[in-house]
Enzyme design. Structure first.
Site, PDB file in Angstrom:
ATOM      1  N   TYR A 110      47.242  24.336  15.490  1.00 32.52           N
ATOM      2  CA  TYR A 110      47.258  25.028  16.660  1.00 32.52           C
ATOM      3  C   TYR A 110      46.323  26.087  16.803  1.00 32.52           C
ATOM      4  O   TYR A 110      45.584  26.335  17.659  1.00 32.52           O
ATOM      5  CB  TYR A 110      48.662  25.419  17.069  1.00 32.52           C
ATOM      6  CG  TYR A 110      49.599  24.224  17.513  1.00 32.52           C
ATOM      7  CD1 TYR A 110      50.120  24.249  18.815  1.00 32.52           C
ATOM      8  CD2 TYR A 110      50.132  23.373  16.489  1.00 32.52           C
ATOM      9  CE1 TYR A 110      51.017  23.067  19.106  1.00 32.52           C
ATOM     10  CE2 TYR A 110      51.036  22.574  16.778  1.00 32.52           C
ATOM     11  CZ  TYR A 110      51.526  22.509  18.180  1.00 32.52           C
ATOM     12  OH  TYR A 110      52.376  21.311  18.360  1.00 32.52           O
TER      13      TYR A 110
ATOM     14  N   GLU B   7      45.890  19.803  19.263  1.00 30.93           N
ATOM     15  CA  GLU B   7      46.441  20.931  19.565  1.00 30.93           C
ATOM     16  C   GLU B   7      45.402  22.253  19.654  1.00 30.93           C
ATOM     17  O   GLU B   7      45.817  23.009  20.349  1.00 30.93           O
ATOM     18  CB  GLU B   7      47.495  21.271  18.477  1.00 30.93           C
ATOM     19  CG  GLU B   7      48.713  20.051  18.472  1.00 30.93           C
ATOM     20  CD  GLU B   7      49.454  20.324  20.060  1.00 30.93           C
ATOM     21  OE1 GLU B   7      49.260  21.230  20.733  1.00 30.93           O
ATOM     22  OE2 GLU B   7      50.159  19.252  20.183  1.00 30.93           O
TER      23      GLU B   7
ATOM     24  N   GLU C 151      54.321  16.860  25.989  1.00 23.45           N
ATOM     25  CA  GLU C 151      53.433  16.469  27.148  1.00 23.45           C
ATOM     26  C   GLU C 151      53.455  15.075  27.746  1.00 23.45           C
ATOM     27  O   GLU C 151      52.349  14.593  27.960  1.00 23.45           O
ATOM     28  CB  GLU C 151      51.902  16.927  26.676  1.00 23.45           C
ATOM     29  CG  GLU C 151      51.503  16.211  25.413  1.00 23.45           C
ATOM     30  CD  GLU C 151      51.692  16.530  24.053  1.00 23.45           C
ATOM     31  OE1 GLU C 151      52.845  17.494  23.972  1.00 23.45           O
ATOM     32  OE2 GLU C 151      50.833  16.297  23.075  1.00 23.45           O
TER      33      GLU C 151
ATOM     34  N   HIS D 238      50.419  25.323  28.541  1.00 23.93           N
ATOM     35  CA  HIS D 238      50.201  24.500  27.241  1.00 23.93           C
ATOM     36  C   HIS D 238      50.272  22.920  27.563  1.00 23.93           C
ATOM     37  O   HIS D 238      49.552  21.957  27.221  1.00 23.93           O
ATOM     38  CB  HIS D 238      51.043  24.814  25.994  1.00 23.93           C
ATOM     39  CG  HIS D 238      50.699  24.075  24.860  1.00 23.93           C
ATOM     40  ND1 HIS D 238      49.824  24.530  24.004  1.00 23.93           N
ATOM     41  CD2 HIS D 238      50.987  22.955  24.085  1.00 23.93           C
ATOM     42  CE1 HIS D 238      49.858  23.692  23.038  1.00 23.93           C
ATOM     43  NE2 HIS D 238      50.531  22.694  23.263  1.00 23.93           N
ATOM     44  N   GLU D 239      51.353  22.369  28.102  1.00 29.85           N
ATOM     45  CA  GLU D 239      51.567  21.059  28.141  1.00 29.85           C
ATOM     46  C   GLU D 239      50.872  20.621  29.431  1.00 29.85           C
ATOM     47  O   GLU D 239      50.476  19.348  29.188  1.00 29.85           O
ATOM     48  CB  GLU D 239      53.082  20.719  28.581  1.00 29.85           C
ATOM     49  CG  GLU D 239      54.297  21.335  27.767  1.00 29.85           C
ATOM     50  CD  GLU D 239      54.072  21.119  26.277  1.00 29.85           C
ATOM     51  OE1 GLU D 239      53.511  20.089  25.746  1.00 29.85           O
ATOM     52  OE2 GLU D 239      54.263  21.829  25.358  1.00 29.85           O
TER      53      GLU D 239
ATOM     54  N   HIS E  11      47.438  19.619  27.721  1.00 25.01           N
ATOM     55  CA  HIS E  11      47.522  18.489  27.118  1.00 25.01           C
ATOM     56  C   HIS E  11      47.080  17.157  27.940  1.00 25.01           C
ATOM     57  O   HIS E  11      46.605  16.053  27.558  1.00 25.01           O
ATOM     58  CB  HIS E  11      48.853  18.153  26.642  1.00 25.01           C
ATOM     59  CG  HIS E  11      49.085  18.689  25.316  1.00 25.01           C
ATOM     60  ND1 HIS E  11      48.090  18.413  24.104  1.00 25.01           N
ATOM     61  CD2 HIS E  11      50.038  19.291  24.441  1.00 25.01           C
ATOM     62  CE1 HIS E  11      48.623  19.187  22.938  1.00 25.01           C
ATOM     63  NE2 HIS E  11      49.863  19.739  23.386  1.00 25.01           N
TER      64      HIS E  11
ATOM     65  N   ASP F 135      54.663  15.210  10.905  1.00 30.47           N
ATOM     66  CA  ASP F 135      55.325  16.441  11.183  1.00 30.47           C
ATOM     67  C   ASP F 135      54.990  17.589  10.177  1.00 30.47           C
ATOM     68  O   ASP F 135      54.408  18.737  10.525  1.00 30.47           O
ATOM     69  CB  ASP F 135      56.855  16.357  11.023  1.00 30.47           C
ATOM     70  CG  ASP F 135      57.386  15.999  12.455  1.00 30.47           C
ATOM     71  OD1 ASP F 135      56.679  15.546  13.188  1.00 30.47           O
ATOM     72  OD2 ASP F 135      58.658  16.283  12.621  1.00 30.47           O
TER      73      ASP F 135
END
Ligand SMILES: [Zn+2]
Length: 627
Positions: free
Chosen positions: A399, A334, A287, A311-312, A315, A391
């Site tokens: 999410y 998220e 994003e 979705h992006e 953001h 990560d």
């Protein structure tokens, strides 16, 4: 709003007993403890970046100078994050100053400590990237769509921006930036900033990002691509051979932005463009403000996978406008974004399609809870990633559990009240960061107490698993899919008229629900009728290949198709799903043989995940460089 104003701060006046001494204000900034950055922003922080760099494809290096406007709280030093960078020189207000690089941590890199005095306003760092720089992926012409020119893109999230720019690399530190980027003639450069729409004659590009953003959103792509506008404020960048397809696929983008604005307020970044990158891009999308980076695997030809763009776009509010303060608060980015994505999809394409997406999210969450059953703490929304790679927290919990939490809240208080709350939340916290600890009382005061609602917020956020009070998600279309599957399993026959109007989501639901008892003949029948092995929809390919591995199915040359897919696509979610299926079915040896061929095409983000999954050891040369 600029950085300083965005930061909540307290001023304590130190009153000295001696009347002759001056009263010195000491400013206490409220940056929270950050496990993934060496910066000490409460002492001194960066406020604006002026980046002047040259992109050298021949030597695969970026070199140049990063100049920062800084704010110092009477500090004698400022600390930046740096990883795999060669620092040549540093100045403070134009004069050489002392600097040191501390011990190297494999995950965090090195602290770059720069001597300043309390009046220092600017520091400038001249540096080069090295071949270990993890954010950058240098692609040969062969790895692009047009196959004529090289390509470079960056991926900053979560803590990789420090591998191409020395910076205070914490999501709670926001900066505006400008950049001067020199690239080979004939190529175009774009950033998460005001962007060119045509190529320059001399390979020189200037950029400006006026709004303050966290460092992980600084992004750069360089290659031979073109721009095509969809509306005054939306458009796409892609290589020539893909431009028209990309334009068609994303032609609803202006409608998406308008729908999003109707939900939660004005789009704050003026322009919303998407650049489609080569297939090695490790994520579905990133994003980066004003310019989302996207994988070409969503170009399906029928707009069926464009929820990624929703979705992006979402953001642009959750994440880019109100940012998780640390990676332990990742669900703040998220969970809200998945919720917002579903609402955009519902507004544009109706409830039926949104229900399917929501049910897929619910199933992804169940799979993740199962994956993490031995580490229940990892299923809390608020994470503790100290000492771990951020990560590790980028999974379905942030999410999809985040989404389910917010959807359950919506159903409990009612949509109108929830929407009013969210709109206010984004407005009130625009251009600032949010911790989980700050969000909880905000939610209590502004939504729950206001509406006299009892809700087990703490259980959702700080306890493992999913609480009993959860929104129940149903999809009639998926029920039909399940019935079709049951009928097929009972009769070995399938009427392909039933499936003619299926969306890829329905196909995915159908395939994912194959029971363990499914026979080879049944797999063959389905493949014969629907040609699943040769599907051109990447989402269907992923789940079908996964099931082929689960059921030891080898028809229609599928083994070479799987290999081809893994070698050409670097999207982490896809390749991880398939490599996991190899491993689950005791075929790690086969997986490693493919991985040796595919690994050179992967970005470091994907490669490090698959290295861990398959126990792959990079060769000695590479190991030496990493350490
Ligand atoms: Zn996201």
């Amino acid at each position: 709003m600029n950085n300083q104003k965005a930061i909540l701060y307290l001023i304590f006046l130190i009153m000295t007993s001696c009347a002759e001494q001056k009263e010195e204000p000491i400013v206490v900034y409220s940056y929270v403890e950050e496990p993934h950055s060496y910066a000490k922003p409460n002492n001194a922080f960066i406020e604006h970046l002026n980046l002047d760099i040259t992109v050298d494809f021949k030597n695969e290096r970026i070199r140049g100078t990063a100049t920062y406007d800084i704010v110092s709280n009477n500090s004698t030093q400022i600390i930046l994050d740096s990883k795999h960078l060669e620092i040549d020189s540093v100045t403070a207000d134009g004069k050489d100053t002392e600097f040191s690089l501390g011990a190297n941590d494999k995950l965090l890199g090195q602290p770059l400590t720069i001597t300043i005095d309390k009046n220092t306003k600017k520091i400038a760092i001249t540096y080069k990237t090295t071949k270990d720089t993890e954010a950058l992926q240098w692609l040969k012409p062969q790895q692009t769509a047009d196959k004529t020119n090289p390509f470079l893109f960056t991926q900053g999230q979560a803590i990789l921006t420090r591998t191409w720019i020395p910076i205070q690399d914490s999501p709670q530190i926001r900066i505006s930036y400008e950049a001067r980027v020199k690239v080979p003639k004939g190529l175009m450069a774009v950033m998460s900033a005001e962007n060119p729409k045509t190529k320059s004659d001399d390979g020189l590009y200037q950029f400006q990002m006026k709004q303050a953003i966290p460092s992980y959103l600084i992004a750069l792509a360089v290659g031979d691509f073109e721009y095509k506008a969809i509306s005054d404020r939306t458009g796409v960048y892609a290589e020539k051979s893909m431009l028209n397809r990309v334009y068609e696929e994303f032609s609803d983008m202006e409608n998406m932005v308008s729908a999003a604005e109707r939900l939660y307020g004005t789009y704050a970044w003026e322009q919303f463009d998407v650049i489609v990158l080569p297939p090695s891009f490790p994520f579905g999308g990133m994003e980066n403000p004003r310019l989302t980076f996207a994988t070409p695997t969503v170009i399906a030809g029928d707009k069926s996978l464009t929820s990624l763009v929703a979705h992006e776009l979402a953001h642009s509010w959750s994440g880019n406008l109100v940012t998780n303060a640390t990676w332990n608060d990742f669900w703040i980015n998220e969970g809200f974004t998945v919720y917002f994505e579903m609402r955009i999809m519902e507004a544009l394409y109706g409830k039926e399609r949104a229900d399917m997406l929501a049910l897929i999210s619910r199933q992804d969450l169940d799979d993740e809870l199962d994956n993490l059953k031995d580490t229940p703490n990892a299923t809390k929304l608020k994470l503790n990633l100290k000492g771990k790679n951020p990560d590790d927290g980028m999974n379905s919990i942030a999410y999809d559990k985040g989404y389910l939490f917010l959807r359950t809240l919506e159903e409990t208080v009612g949509r109108d009240k929830f929407d009013a709350f969210l709109k206010h939340y984004f407005k009130e916290h625009a251009f600032s960061s949010m911790t989980t600890e700050k969000f909880i009382p905000y939610l209590s005061t502004n939504l729950l107490e206001k509406n006299k609602v009892n809700f087990n917020v703490d259980e959702w956020i700080n306890q493992p698993g999913v609480p009993k009070n959860q929104a129940i998600i149903n999809s009639d279309r998926f029920k039909n899919v399940e019935q079709t599957l049951q009928e097929f399993l009972a009769s070995d026959k399938i009427n392909n008229e039933v499936t003619t109007d299926w969306t890829p989501q329905e196909w995915v639901h159908f395939i994912r629900n194959f029971p363990q008892t499914m026979t080879d003949d049944q797999m063959k029948t389905l493949d014969k009728i629907f040609n699943l092995t040769n599907s051109t929809n990447s989402y269907i390919q992923m789940v079908w290949y996964e099931q082929a591995l689960n059921h030891d199915y080898h028809g229609k040359n599928i083994d070479s198709k799987i290999q081809e897919f893994l070698v050409s696509v670097g999207r982490r979610w896809y390749v991880e799903t398939i490599f996991k299926a190899f491993k689950r079915n005791d075929r790690t040896e086969d997986a490693l043989k493919i991985y040796e061929k595919s690994r050179p095409n992967y970005h470091s983000v994907t490669a490090s995940t698959i290295d861990d999954l398959l126990g792959f050891e990079p060769d000695q040369e590479e190991v030496k460089n990493i350490e």
